[in-house]
Write an enzyme that holds these catalytic residues in place. Structure first.
Site, PDB file in Angstrom:
ATOM      1  CG  HIS A  49      -0.252  -0.124   2.522  1.00  0.00           C
ATOM      2  ND1 HIS A  49       0.437   0.892   3.106  1.00  0.00           N
ATOM      3  CD2 HIS A  49      -0.115  -1.178   3.368  1.00  0.00           C
ATOM      4  CE1 HIS A  49       0.942   0.490   4.253  1.00  0.00           C
ATOM      5  NE2 HIS A  49       0.639  -0.781   4.435  1.00  0.00           N
TER       6      HIS A  49
HETATM    7  P1  TYD Z   1      -1.310  -2.608   7.654  1.00  0.00           P
HETATM    8  O1  TYD Z   1      -0.864  -1.187   7.776  1.00  0.00           O
HETATM    9  O2  TYD Z   1      -2.014  -3.007   6.397  1.00  0.00           O
HETATM   10  O3  TYD Z   1      -0.063  -3.584   7.875  1.00  0.00           O
HETATM   11  P2  TYD Z   1       1.234  -3.839   6.979  1.00  0.00           P
HETATM   12  O4  TYD Z   1       1.460  -2.639   6.130  1.00  0.00           O
HETATM   13  O5  TYD Z   1       2.316  -4.073   7.965  1.00  0.00           O
HETATM   14  O6  TYD Z   1       1.008  -5.075   6.176  1.00  0.00           O
HETATM   15  O7  TYD Z   1      -2.204  -2.958   8.925  1.00  0.00           O
HETATM   16  C1  TYD Z   1      -2.616  -4.272   9.205  1.00  0.00           C
HETATM   17  C2  TYD Z   1      -3.891  -4.195  10.037  1.00  0.00           C
HETATM   18  O8  TYD Z   1      -3.632  -3.549  11.293  1.00  0.00           O
HETATM   19  C3  TYD Z   1      -4.997  -3.402   9.377  1.00  0.00           C
HETATM   20  O9  TYD Z   1      -6.225  -4.075   9.641  1.00  0.00           O
HETATM   21  C4  TYD Z   1      -5.001  -2.080  10.077  1.00  0.00           C
HETATM   22  C5  TYD Z   1      -4.454  -2.407  11.443  1.00  0.00           C
HETATM   23  N1  TYD Z   1      -3.646  -1.308  12.006  1.00  0.00           N
HETATM   24  C6  TYD Z   1      -4.151  -0.560  13.071  1.00  0.00           C
HETATM   25  O10 TYD Z   1      -5.277  -0.801  13.560  1.00  0.00           O
HETATM   26  N2  TYD Z   1      -3.398   0.453  13.589  1.00  0.00           N
HETATM   27  C7  TYD Z   1      -2.170   0.754  13.091  1.00  0.00           C
HETATM   28  O11 TYD Z   1      -1.502   1.699  13.579  1.00  0.00           O
HETATM   29  C8  TYD Z   1      -1.658  -0.017  11.977  1.00  0.00           C
HETATM   30  C9  TYD Z   1      -0.318   0.269  11.397  1.00  0.00           C
HETATM   31  C10 TYD Z   1      -2.439  -1.040  11.483  1.00  0.00           C
END
Ligand code: TYD
Length: 132
Positions: A49
């Site tokens: 993303h």
């Molecule tokens: P995501 O940012 O997509 O993780 P990565 O980039 O590491 O693969 O986040 C994964 C999940 O966690 C998503 O459902 C959103 C949640 N999340 C939060 O609730 N708070 C946060 O600060 C972050 C970074 C993620």
């Protein structure tokens, strides 16, 4: 696209190890959130993303992992494996994290609190965002 920032390291004169400190002047944003990735299986992939406004600073506290960065035109990749060298990711960069070593921990300092509306999770939407 690859912006590595060296974090000051204080080496103990008596051989008791290192201490690194991130103070506010190290990163070009005010830190509003800290989170970390850990227990990531070696075949797993994180990220996938971009963010519209969020700045992030990634620090490999332990172990190593690769970060692939895309700005819509170019692709770059970097291995993070030194706890005193972090990666600054500015807004509008697509990122993928992969190849986590066993026990790797990725600390993330972020400029804003969590906001799903700041994410661009679809690569075509990202390309469109970059072409505006
Ligand atoms: P995501 O940012 O997509 O993780 P990565 O980039 O590491 O693969 O986040 C994964 C999940 O966690 C998503 O459902 C959103 C949640 N999340 C939060 O609730 N708070 C946060 O600060 C972050 C970074 C993620």
């Amino acid at each position: 696209m690859i912006k590595i920032i060296e974090i000051p390291k204080i080496k103990d004169p008596e051989g008791r190890g290192n201490l690194s400190v991130v103070e506010k002047d190290i990163v070009p944003f005010d830190i509003k959130r800290v989170y970390y990735l850990y227990d990531v299986p070696s075949d797993a992939y994180r990220g996938g993303h971009a963010h519209k406004a969020l700045y992030q600073f990634l620090i490999p506290l332990s172990g190593s992992f690769d970060v692939i960065l895309k700005d819509g035109t170019n692709i770059n990749s970097v291995t993070l494996n030194k706890p005193n060298k972090g990666l600054l990711i500015v807004p509008g960069i697509w990122r993928e994290l992969e190849n986590f070593s066993s026990g790797a921990v990725c600390l993330v300092l972020a400029s804003e609190v969590y906001d799903e509306a700041d994410y661009i999770r679809d690569y075509n939407a990202f390309k469109l965002f970059k072409s505006r």
